[in-house]
Scaffold this motif. Structure first.
Motif, mmCIF file in Angstrom:
data_model
loop_
_atom_site.group_PDB
_atom_site.id
_atom_site.type_symbol
_atom_site.label_atom_id
_atom_site.label_comp_id
_atom_site.label_asym_id
_atom_site.label_seq_id
_atom_site.Cartn_x
_atom_site.Cartn_y
_atom_site.Cartn_z
ATOM 1 N N GLU A 104 -138.714 12.467 60.952
ATOM 2 C CA GLU A 104 -138.685 11.320 60.159
ATOM 3 C C GLU A 104 -137.525 11.122 58.994
ATOM 4 N N LEU A 105 -136.464 12.235 59.362
ATOM 5 C CA LEU A 105 -135.397 11.991 58.266
ATOM 6 C C LEU A 105 -134.707 10.550 58.057
ATOM 7 N N ARG A 106 -134.947 9.901 59.279
ATOM 8 C CA ARG A 106 -134.274 8.576 59.150
ATOM 9 C C ARG A 106 -134.760 7.504 57.912
ATOM 10 N N GLY A 107 -136.158 8.026 57.671
ATOM 11 C CA GLY A 107 -136.771 7.023 56.756
ATOM 12 C C GLY A 107 -136.175 7.316 55.238
ATOM 13 N N LEU A 108 -135.367 8.289 55.141
ATOM 14 C CA LEU A 108 -134.866 8.547 53.818
ATOM 15 C C LEU A 108 -133.337 7.864 53.760
ATOM 16 N N THR A 109 -133.039 7.649 52.331
ATOM 17 C CA THR A 109 -131.926 6.915 52.177
ATOM 18 C C THR A 109 -130.983 7.487 50.998
ATOM 19 N N GLY A 110 -129.669 7.269 50.976
ATOM 20 C CA GLY A 110 -128.918 7.623 49.946
ATOM 21 C C GLY A 110 -128.745 9.369 49.567
ATOM 22 N N ALA A 111 -128.750 9.546 48.374
ATOM 23 C CA ALA A 111 -128.534 11.062 48.205
ATOM 24 C C ALA A 111 -129.387 11.906 48.553
ATOM 25 N N ARG A 112 -130.835 11.308 48.762
ATOM 26 C CA ARG A 112 -132.017 12.313 49.272
ATOM 27 C C ARG A 112 -131.670 12.604 50.707
ATOM 28 N N ARG A 113 -131.316 11.867 51.520
ATOM 29 C CA ARG A 113 -131.104 11.745 52.779
ATOM 30 C C ARG A 113 -129.964 12.861 52.985
ATOM 31 N N ALA A 114 -128.870 12.676 52.165
ATOM 32 C CA ALA A 114 -127.618 13.556 52.368
ATOM 33 C C ALA A 114 -128.117 14.991 51.864
ATOM 34 N N HIS A 115 -129.069 14.975 50.865
ATOM 35 C CA HIS A 115 -129.426 16.420 50.668
ATOM 36 C C HIS A 115 -130.377 17.056 51.637
ATOM 37 N N VAL A 116 -131.103 16.392 52.255
ATOM 38 C CA VAL A 116 -132.015 17.132 53.372
ATOM 39 C C VAL A 116 -130.897 17.365 54.483
ATOM 40 N N LEU A 117 -130.312 16.552 54.724
ATOM 41 C CA LEU A 117 -129.089 16.859 55.938
ATOM 42 C C LEU A 117 -128.560 18.063 55.589
ATOM 43 N N ALA A 118 -128.014 18.057 54.275
ATOM 44 C CA ALA A 118 -127.051 19.266 53.865
ATOM 45 C C ALA A 118 -128.028 20.526 54.016
ATOM 46 N N ARG A 119 -129.311 20.756 53.527
ATOM 47 C CA ARG A 119 -130.194 21.859 53.765
ATOM 48 C C ARG A 119 -130.705 22.006 55.057
ATOM 49 N N ARG A 120 -130.590 21.189 56.114
ATOM 50 C CA ARG A 120 -130.845 21.372 57.474
ATOM 51 C C ARG A 120 -129.385 22.114 58.221
ATOM 52 N N LYS A 121 -128.353 21.660 57.722
ATOM 53 C CA LYS A 121 -127.106 22.254 58.157
ATOM 54 C C LYS A 121 -126.914 23.576 57.535
ATOM 55 N N GLU A 122 -127.416 23.845 56.427
ATOM 56 C CA GLU A 122 -127.313 25.284 55.833
ATOM 57 C C GLU A 122 -128.217 26.078 56.544
#
Lengths: 191, 191
Positions: A104-122
């Motif tokens: 459900e990451l698609r439902g996030l917007t802006g900085a929060r989406r970016a933050h979650v994406l960054a932690r996934r990458k991490e």
DNA sequence: GTCTATAAAGAGATAGAC
DNA sequence: GTCTATCTCTTTATAGAC
């Protein structure tokens, strides 16, 4: 008595897994939590808060799991095996939360989406380091690059969420063992 | 000139992959198709029709692909390899349509949902037969049951949709080869 | 086959009493 | 911290002219 805020988060995760973030209304969340819709907004600022909190929680657990493995086990092969176990057990122990993060990451917007994406990458890069160490120690094959070896591993592990049955004959730990063997040894008959 | 109905279906698939079925509005679909929202309803009866048509199309292609392999190749190991290739090439050649089928089934209701679920099961069972034949021919290991061997295979193949880049250095065919090798041989270094 | 206009329902969110 | 009541916007879908 469980706090209302926790109960809201729990039922949100359950609904998000069953119907998706966009497919779940705040009315449904409130109803399942046993409060009126307006009361929901005493605990959250917006519906998206719930999604963000769940994604963050999921990644916190996964990251701390692999960090624990890195801190306590130094042998490359055992590290890999323990990381797989930690990942599978964490995900399958709370399917609602982790499925929400994965789908459900698609439902996030802006900085929060970016933050979650960054932690996934991490997280992906931590696993990649473990895979890389195993290649350097001649545990894993080197004719396929580390990025692919890691992505295929995550494919195998993550999407068990769609068919693992907590009440089935196979326990999460048994499934983790099975996935480890299949990832390492493959599906061919040993000659 | 492409027919409007086809264009609608194409943009719907694109949007459903990018934003999810529930997260996509009929307004967006109409706009991207270059018509007014009301005109959309000359071509479809309801938004859900689009989702159903896309799921059905996806499964038709996957099923006819594996049927062709069954009809033309009798050797168990080659059958398995060709089925993997057919699956991966089909999915990656039209990520929008197949991703919609794989991810957005939740948006379907009633008989149509049941129908799509049944065809997915049908496909899974055809692959399971191929895997089973390979076990019986001593191509695949028999210490893990056929159901698990098949589910893990589908895990590996399907979820490449999340990270395969059509414009990347790895072609779909190369990825299919790589997945075949990893599925069969595993990730361990050959000693 | 496409348009403008609109209906009817549901969404997320807020006001203010208790 | 929870409630009733309501606001505002967006949603899917339809009516009827061209």
């Amino acid at each position: 008595m469980v706090q209302t805020a926790d109960r809201v988060l729990t039922v949100a995760a359950r609904l998000f897994r069953a119907k998706g973030y966009e497919g779940t209304s705040t009315r449904e969340i409130a109803k399942l939590a046993g409060i009126e819709k307006a009361s929901l907004y005493h605990h959250i600022g917006a519906k998206e808060d719930l999604l963000y909190t769940l994604c963050d929680e999921s990644l916190n657990r996964l990251l701390s799991g692999v960090e624990r493995v890195l801190a306590t086990e130094k042998d490359p092969r055992l590290r890999l095996q323990q990381a797989i176990h930690a990942h599978v057990l964490a995900v399958l122990a709370d399917l609602d939360t982790h499925t929400t993060m994965l789908r459900e990451l698609r439902g996030l917007t802006g900085a929060r989406r970016a933050h979650v994406l960054a932690r996934r990458k991490e997280y992906e890069l931590m696993l990649r380091e473990i895979v890389s160490d195993s290649q350097n120690s001649s545990v894993l094959r080197t004719d396929i690059d580390v990025k692919m070896l890691t992505l295929v591993l995550l494919n195998m592990l993550n999407w068990t969420i769609f068919w693992f049955k907590p009440d089935g004959t196979l326990s999460a730990s048994q499934l983790a063992d099975l996935l480890t063997r299949m990832y390492l040894e493959g599906a061919v008959a040993s000659s």
